[in-house]
Design a protein around this motif. Structure first.
Motif, PDB file in Angstrom:
ATOM      1  N   THR A 140       0.839  -1.209   0.000  1.00  0.00           N
ATOM      2  CA  THR A 140       0.000   0.000   0.000  1.00  0.00           C
ATOM      3  C   THR A 140       0.872   1.256   0.000  1.00  0.00           C
ATOM      4  N   VAL A 151      -8.077  -1.269  -3.027  1.00  0.00           N
ATOM      5  CA  VAL A 151      -6.859  -2.082  -2.988  1.00  0.00           C
ATOM      6  C   VAL A 151      -7.057  -3.186  -1.960  1.00  0.00           C
ATOM      7  N   ASN A 178      -7.125  -2.919   2.089  1.00  0.00           N
ATOM      8  CA  ASN A 178      -7.337  -1.578   2.633  1.00  0.00           C
ATOM      9  C   ASN A 178      -8.594  -1.491   3.493  1.00  0.00           C
ATOM     10  N   SER A 207      -7.924   4.107   3.173  1.00  0.00           N
ATOM     11  CA  SER A 207      -7.747   4.086   1.729  1.00  0.00           C
ATOM     12  C   SER A 207      -6.711   5.155   1.408  1.00  0.00           C
TER      13      SER A 207
END
Length: 194
Positions: free
Chosen positions: A23, A167, A170, A176
């Protein structure tokens, strides 16, 4: 490098989330957002820079932020009556007035926003930092001058972040994120001020 405003607190150690390669770890420059996913809406009360390469985009953006802040601090006479900052626009009757120096709240944040919009749009943008009082007679010409020829809609469009709301993982983690590639243009040669 992390920067936090004095009115921000961390409730947990953030590094595992910031360095997670799936991420946020993939990004070099992390900032907080105020009211929407746009470079115009960033809040520099939280910034985190990681894995920055000399002359890479993040390095260049940070360097330009510092240069613009230095320009404002070292050159107050440039922005006042008769100063170089407004002379070309005043001569074309785009702006006018006394151009008295004015205190602007969150000036540093406005400079950060302008530099990120510059990097997102690939143009030299100076729209948020008005260092003096100014009368604007021709808005479109004013925007074009300080946005590298873009109109207001084009600036808004290229300043938006790309959403990464779905994603994997998340939603489970409760956050996010948004991203945007940066391509900061060279500083215009004709000026040594923002």
């Amino acid at each position: 490098v992390m920067a936090l405003d004095g009115d921000m607190t961390l409730q947990a150690m953030p590094y595992s989330m910031l360095h997670d390669p799936a991420t946020l770890g993939a990004h070099n420059f992390l900032v907080a957002l105020d009211n929407g996913p746009s470079a115009v809406m960033i809040n520099n009360g939280f910034m985190y820079l990681q894995r920055c390469k000399k002359d890479g985009q993040t390095y260049r953006v940070l360097k330009e932020i510092l240069r613009r802040e230095w320009d404002v601090c070292k050159s107050p006479d440039v922005y006042g009556p008769g100063g170089r900052y407004w002379s070309a626009l005043d001569a074309k009757n785009i702006t006018g007035g006394r151009h008295d120096l004015v205190f602007i709240t969150a000036k540093d944040q406005k400079i950060y926003q302008d530099v990120l919009v510059s990097a997102f749009c690939g143009r030299h943008v100076v729209l948020r930092n008005e260092p003096t009082h100014v009368k604007i007679y021709r808005w479109r010409d004013y925007v074009a001058h300080f946005s590298g020829g873009l109109n207001s809609s084009q600036v808004e469009s290229c300043a938006f972040f790309d959403a990464h709301l779905n994603v994997e993982g998340n939603r489970k983690r409760g956050y996010s994120h948004w991203s945007h590639p940066m391509r900061l243009p060279p500083r215009p040669r004709e000026t040594d001020i923002v």
